[in-house]
Design an enzyme around this catalytic site. Structure first.
Site, PDB file in Angstrom:
ATOM      1  N   LYS A  85      38.924 -70.402   8.883  1.00  0.00           N
ATOM      2  CA  LYS A  85      38.339 -69.155   9.385  1.00  0.00           C
ATOM      3  C   LYS A  85      37.763 -68.405   8.195  1.00  0.00           C
ATOM      4  CE  LYS A  85      37.887 -66.817  13.251  1.00  0.00           C
ATOM      5  NZ  LYS A  85      37.715 -67.273  14.633  1.00  0.00           N
ATOM      6  N   ASP A 100      32.060 -65.463  15.364  1.00  0.00           N
ATOM      7  CA  ASP A 100      33.253 -64.762  15.867  1.00  0.00           C
ATOM      8  C   ASP A 100      32.788 -63.306  16.024  1.00  0.00           C
ATOM      9  OD1 ASP A 100      36.342 -65.085  16.287  1.00  0.00           O
ATOM     10  OD2 ASP A 100      36.203 -63.297  15.060  1.00  0.00           O
TER      11      ASP A 100
HETATM   12  P1  NDP Z   1      31.913 -59.926  19.734  1.00  0.00           P
HETATM   13  O1  NDP Z   1      31.633 -59.314  18.422  1.00  0.00           O
HETATM   14  O2  NDP Z   1      30.816 -60.563  20.502  1.00  0.00           O
HETATM   15  O3  NDP Z   1      32.594 -58.849  20.711  1.00  0.00           O
HETATM   16  C1  NDP Z   1      33.769 -58.204  20.372  1.00  0.00           C
HETATM   17  C2  NDP Z   1      34.062 -57.147  21.416  1.00  0.00           C
HETATM   18  O4  NDP Z   1      35.363 -56.594  21.139  1.00  0.00           O
HETATM   19  C3  NDP Z   1      33.086 -55.994  21.416  1.00  0.00           C
HETATM   20  O5  NDP Z   1      32.986 -55.458  22.710  1.00  0.00           O
HETATM   21  C4  NDP Z   1      33.767 -55.016  20.457  1.00  0.00           C
HETATM   22  O6  NDP Z   1      33.391 -53.671  20.675  1.00  0.00           O
HETATM   23  C5  NDP Z   1      35.230 -55.209  20.779  1.00  0.00           C
HETATM   24  N1  NDP Z   1      36.051 -54.940  19.590  1.00  0.00           N
HETATM   25  C6  NDP Z   1      36.012 -55.581  18.388  1.00  0.00           C
HETATM   26  N2  NDP Z   1      36.901 -55.054  17.530  1.00  0.00           N
HETATM   27  C7  NDP Z   1      37.493 -54.065  18.185  1.00  0.00           C
HETATM   28  C8  NDP Z   1      38.502 -53.132  17.836  1.00  0.00           C
HETATM   29  N3  NDP Z   1      39.076 -53.125  16.621  1.00  0.00           N
HETATM   30  N4  NDP Z   1      38.874 -52.260  18.797  1.00  0.00           N
HETATM   31  C9  NDP Z   1      38.296 -52.291  20.007  1.00  0.00           C
HETATM   32  N5  NDP Z   1      37.343 -53.125  20.395  1.00  0.00           N
HETATM   33  C10 NDP Z   1      36.949 -53.998  19.500  1.00  0.00           C
HETATM   34  O7  NDP Z   1      33.118 -60.972  19.470  1.00  0.00           O
HETATM   35  P2  NDP Z   1      33.580 -62.188  20.396  1.00  0.00           P
HETATM   36  O8  NDP Z   1      33.404 -61.827  21.823  1.00  0.00           O
HETATM   37  O9  NDP Z   1      32.971 -63.412  19.864  1.00  0.00           O
HETATM   38  O10 NDP Z   1      35.141 -62.261  20.033  1.00  0.00           O
HETATM   39  C11 NDP Z   1      36.134 -61.520  20.774  1.00  0.00           C
HETATM   40  C12 NDP Z   1      37.511 -62.124  20.515  1.00  0.00           C
HETATM   41  O11 NDP Z   1      37.517 -63.503  20.939  1.00  0.00           O
HETATM   42  C13 NDP Z   1      37.978 -62.161  19.058  1.00  0.00           C
HETATM   43  O12 NDP Z   1      39.381 -62.034  19.023  1.00  0.00           O
HETATM   44  C14 NDP Z   1      37.596 -63.569  18.615  1.00  0.00           C
HETATM   45  O13 NDP Z   1      38.358 -64.000  17.507  1.00  0.00           O
HETATM   46  C15 NDP Z   1      37.952 -64.340  19.874  1.00  0.00           C
HETATM   47  N6  NDP Z   1      37.305 -65.635  20.014  1.00  0.00           N
HETATM   48  C16 NDP Z   1      35.950 -65.769  19.986  1.00  0.00           C
HETATM   49  C17 NDP Z   1      35.366 -67.013  20.157  1.00  0.00           C
HETATM   50  C18 NDP Z   1      33.894 -67.184  20.256  1.00  0.00           C
HETATM   51  O14 NDP Z   1      33.468 -68.303  20.570  1.00  0.00           O
HETATM   52  N7  NDP Z   1      33.087 -66.156  20.041  1.00  0.00           N
HETATM   53  C19 NDP Z   1      36.198 -68.233  20.278  1.00  0.00           C
HETATM   54  C20 NDP Z   1      37.615 -67.981  20.406  1.00  0.00           C
HETATM   55  C21 NDP Z   1      38.136 -66.729  20.234  1.00  0.00           C
HETATM   56  P3  NDP Z   1      32.308 -52.985  19.679  1.00  0.00           P
HETATM   57  O15 NDP Z   1      31.011 -53.662  19.993  1.00  0.00           O
HETATM   58  O16 NDP Z   1      32.348 -51.549  20.032  1.00  0.00           O
HETATM   59  O17 NDP Z   1      32.811 -53.283  18.290  1.00  0.00           O
END
Ligand code: NDP
Length: 464
Positions: free
Chosen positions: A130, A170
């Site tokens: 990662k 991510d």
């Molecule tokens: P994105 O950046 O596309 O979206 C993240 C979302 O979560 C946004 O809506 C963001 O809001 C919100 N968010 C992020 N940090 C915070 C925080 N500290 N408090 C509140 N809201 C938060 O990321 P992904 O959708 O790709 O990833 C989401 C999760 O899924 C993570 O845990 C990631 O590790 C996991 N994941 C992702 C994969 C992938 O293929 N993308 C695969 C497996 C797991 P805002 O825009 O306001 O920051």
């Protein structure tokens, strides 16, 4: 930590704490895996030996580097870049890059550790890693994002490769960022190496369904869990936290399978839409215009209301209701898809009080250990992210397969492969939990199955 570890394992956990001071997220991830080793600590001691565990808990390589770049206003900025190459027993290091101001070594280590067992569960030949940076992409211009990505890759390129380490996206790293990263890699090495990154655009080596894969896969997994107890998603009320890549495609698949998503969130708050989320509007607001969720509520009309964060909790959970936030919205199914520790004890209590049936994690480690204990105690079906969100990395491995054979598969074929892989992970979890005396326990099933395969490969390859 709410539950005690097996007496053989506690001193090993204490040693990990002492060796990695201050890394609370990493400690939490190790604790969760060690807790799941309890059923085998007595009668399969070969897996709970310190000689294996101390190797598994130590990343093979940790790279930390300076990322200098210049803003549009001509100011020099310095960020910190990370790549933790955790475990290559099963294949090249594989795992995403996260750009978010909260990123530090502890967070990258927890993600790399979890990734190792998740990748093992997929059945694909991929190790765990990662990376990322404490860079905050919010409010940055296109030019600034591009220059940052180029500077980041100017150091990272020497550590990665199709047979060494294959990053992906991510939080904060989507198609746009991967494009800039790939472009800079190609320019530096002067070779078209499609297999060096996954999540690429379709016209330059990407795979169909990669964008949708994590969200879709999480919903396939939840559907299979419900089927196991004779239920379905049809007619279920669903809450999905986040509104990024994982959340949006979880919403899409829930709607396709007959459920209704009535709430989602971002770091500014959450929206409740009793008619069911309008996915076209949500995609336009979040993916195209990159706006805050309040814009969705403003444009959707009277069925939607926006609840700002910060008045009673943290991040996407805050809403002035004792820290339960979005989890106070009554639902049958909850899919935390935003970030780590976003579902705290108060959220779990609210979910249980409102009769939630199932919680499946789309995000990595979104549920705190005490919240997990509350859900399990109440008999809620609960899936840890390393099983339920493995569809993203599994589809990345399918992208690697297509790149290696210079092929490109159709959408339906790729989605069918994803569905099959999620079904296989589900069966592995159920069968492993049964075999070790914990029927219906997806945490034990996922952790044991993922862990034992990595441990076996490490033993076979000797002390390296
Ligand atoms: P994105 O950046 O596309 O979206 C993240 C979302 O979560 C946004 O809506 C963001 O809001 C919100 N968010 C992020 N940090 C915070 C925080 N500290 N408090 C509140 N809201 C938060 O990321 P992904 O959708 O790709 O990833 C989401 C999760 O899924 C993570 O845990 C990631 O590790 C996991 N994941 C992702 C994969 C992938 O293929 N993308 C695969 C497996 C797991 P805002 O825009 O306001 O920051």
């Amino acid at each position: 930590m709410p539950e005690k570890l097996h007496a053989n394992l506690q001193p090993m956990f204490d040693a990990v704490l002492a060796r990695n001071p201050g890394e609370s997220e990493f400690h939490q991830a190790v604790y969760e895996v060690m807790l799941s080793l309890t059923p085998i600590a007595g009668h399969r001691p070969e897996y709970a030996q310190w000689s294996i565990l101390k190797r598994i808990c130590e990343p093979e390589r940790q790279i930390i580097f300076r990322v200098p770049w210049v803003t549009d206003a001509g100011e020099v900025q310095i960020n910190r870049g990370f790549r933790v190459e955790f475990n290559s027993a099963l294949g090249p290091y594989k795992g995403g890059l996260r750009f978010h101001p909260s990123v530090n070594l502890s967070i990258i280590k927890f993600l790399g550790f979890e990734q190792t067992f998740k990748n093992s569960l997929t059945g694909m030949p991929i190790g765990g890693g990662k990376g990322g940076s404490d860079f905050d992409p919010k409010g940055r211009s296109e030019g600034e994002i591009m220059r940052f990505c180029q500077s980041f890759m100017t150091e990272l390129y020497r550590h990665i490769g199709e047979y060494t380490d294959v990053p992906a996206g991510d939080i904060g790293v989507g198609g746009r960022e991967l494009g800039y990263l790939f472009g800079q890699y190609k320019r530096i090495v002067n070779r078209w190496e499609a297999g060096v990154l996954t999540g690429k655009g379709l016209s330059w080596g990407g795979s169909r369904v990669r964008t949708e894969a994590t969200g879709y896969g999480t919903v396939f997994f939840a559907r299979d869990m419900l089927a196991e107890v004779g239920e379905s998603l049809d007619g279920k009320r669903v809450v999905v936290s986040g509104s990024g890549n994982v959340a949006i495609y979880a919403v899409e698949k829930i709607h396709q399978l007959g459920g209704t998503v009535i709430a989602c969130s971002d770091s500014s708050g959450f929206v409740v839409d009793e008619h069911g989320l309008d996915l076209d509007l949500l995609k336009d607001v979040k993916e195209v215009r990159r706006e805050r969720l309040s814009v969705y509520a403003d444009e959707r009309g009277p069925s939607a209301r926006f609840v700002p964060a910060g008045s009673g909790g943290e991040g996407s959970s805050g809403s002035g209701d004792g820290g339960a936030g979005i989890w106070a919205v009554p639902c049958d199914v909850a899919l935390p898809c935003a970030t780590q520790n976003e579902l705290p004890a108060a959220g779990a209590k609210a979910l249980v009080k409102n009769g939630v049936r199932l919680v499946a994690e789309g995000a990595n480690m979104p549920t705190t250990p005490d919240a997990v204990a509350i859900l399990r105690e109440a008999g809620v079906l609960y899936a840890p992210g390393k099983a339920s969100n493995a569809g993203g990395v599994a589809t990345s491995a399918l992208e690697m397969q297509q790149n290696a054979s210079r092929d490109s598969w159709g959408f339906e074929e790729t989605e069918a492969r994803l569905e099959e892989i999620m079904g296989a992970i589900h069966r592995t979890c159920v069968e492993t939990a049964d075999r070790y005396g914990h029927p219906g326990d997806y945490v034990v099933g996922a952790n044991l199955a993922g862990y034992m395969k990595v441990a076996d490969a490490m033993v076979a390859q000797g002390v390296i």
